[in-house]
Write an enzyme that holds these catalytic residues in place. Sequence first.
Site, PDB file in Angstrom:
ATOM      1  N   ARG A 182     -38.801  38.495   3.871  1.00  0.00           N
ATOM      2  CA  ARG A 182     -37.553  38.204   4.126  1.00  0.00           C
ATOM      3  C   ARG A 182     -37.336  37.062   4.927  1.00  0.00           C
ATOM      4  NH1 ARG A 182     -35.913  40.056   0.377  1.00  0.00           N
ATOM      5  NH2 ARG A 182     -34.236  41.782  -0.212  1.00  0.00           N
ATOM      6  N   GLU A 211     -30.651  30.567   1.647  1.00  0.00           N
ATOM      7  CA  GLU A 211     -31.249  30.512   0.191  1.00  0.00           C
ATOM      8  C   GLU A 211     -30.084  29.871  -0.927  1.00  0.00           C
ATOM      9  OE1 GLU A 211     -33.777  33.651  -1.097  1.00  0.00           O
ATOM     10  OE2 GLU A 211     -34.897  33.076   0.451  1.00  0.00           O
ATOM     11  N   HIS A 230     -38.543  31.967  -3.724  1.00  0.00           N
ATOM     12  CA  HIS A 230     -38.222  33.430  -3.604  1.00  0.00           C
ATOM     13  C   HIS A 230     -38.747  34.043  -4.907  1.00  0.00           C
ATOM     14  CE1 HIS A 230     -35.574  36.726  -1.514  1.00  0.00           C
ATOM     15  NE2 HIS A 230     -36.543  37.231  -1.988  1.00  0.00           N
TER      16      HIS A 230
END
Length: 269
Positions: A182, A211, A230
């Site tokens: 994370r 992000e 990601h």
Amino acid sequence: SNTKVDKEIVDLAKNLKIIGRAGIGVDNIDINYATSKGIIVMNTPHGNSITTAEHTIAMILSLARQIPHANASTKEGKWEKSKFIGTEIFGKCLGLIGCGNIGSIVADRAKGLKMKVCVFDPFLTDDMSNQLGVEKVNLEQLFELSDIISLHTPLTETTKYIINLGNIFSIKKGAWIINCARGGLVEEKALFNALECNHIGGVALDVFENEPVDPSSSLLQHPHFHGTPHIGAATIEAQRRVGLDIADAVLVVLNGSLPETTVNRSSLS
């Protein structure tokens, strides 16, 4: 994970009974507010564990052998053999912050690569650490021992910036930091500062504080930084598994029971 299931969305969904997350992280869901409304929150903690663990190992090997840089150089028609001198991971110490579903798979794969593994995880029992063949340590010991540090913990008030400006320079000089868990577990400003002065030898991130990541970020431009957008859970197999897992869990709830993957089951009648 980009969809924020907040108070506003919950209030707009008048008949909402279940919030299902096709993945493990639920920091994008207001669990407390959903619970106050009697809404069940579920995730799929196992479906993408293997995929994310494999991505972690891939990031370690990417740093070790400078694969992205060597690939780019070769595609440009260069043949810079002497430039890309790598590092073996054999015999290196991998420190895991968190050793749950994903961390334990990373530990198993790392041991298969003949790495030593130490773990900081307050919830890891002695029996489980013995089964995994890892050494339990505190965070300070992990910083001192590890050649590579990888994070595998949820983002909570306790774990936010678990690596930060205040403690990053107590990490073993030259160590690498990997984060496929994370964004926000590691303070990116601290990472850049430690890279700039050569205290940290390399950083590989699949997740970021914000992000999509800002293209002008200084961290992205650093030669010892490797990044991916990601994609830790992004394989055909994992996406199929988490989709099936969450569908099965929803059916269990609609049939009057609670699956084990209910995040807030202890707070619901």
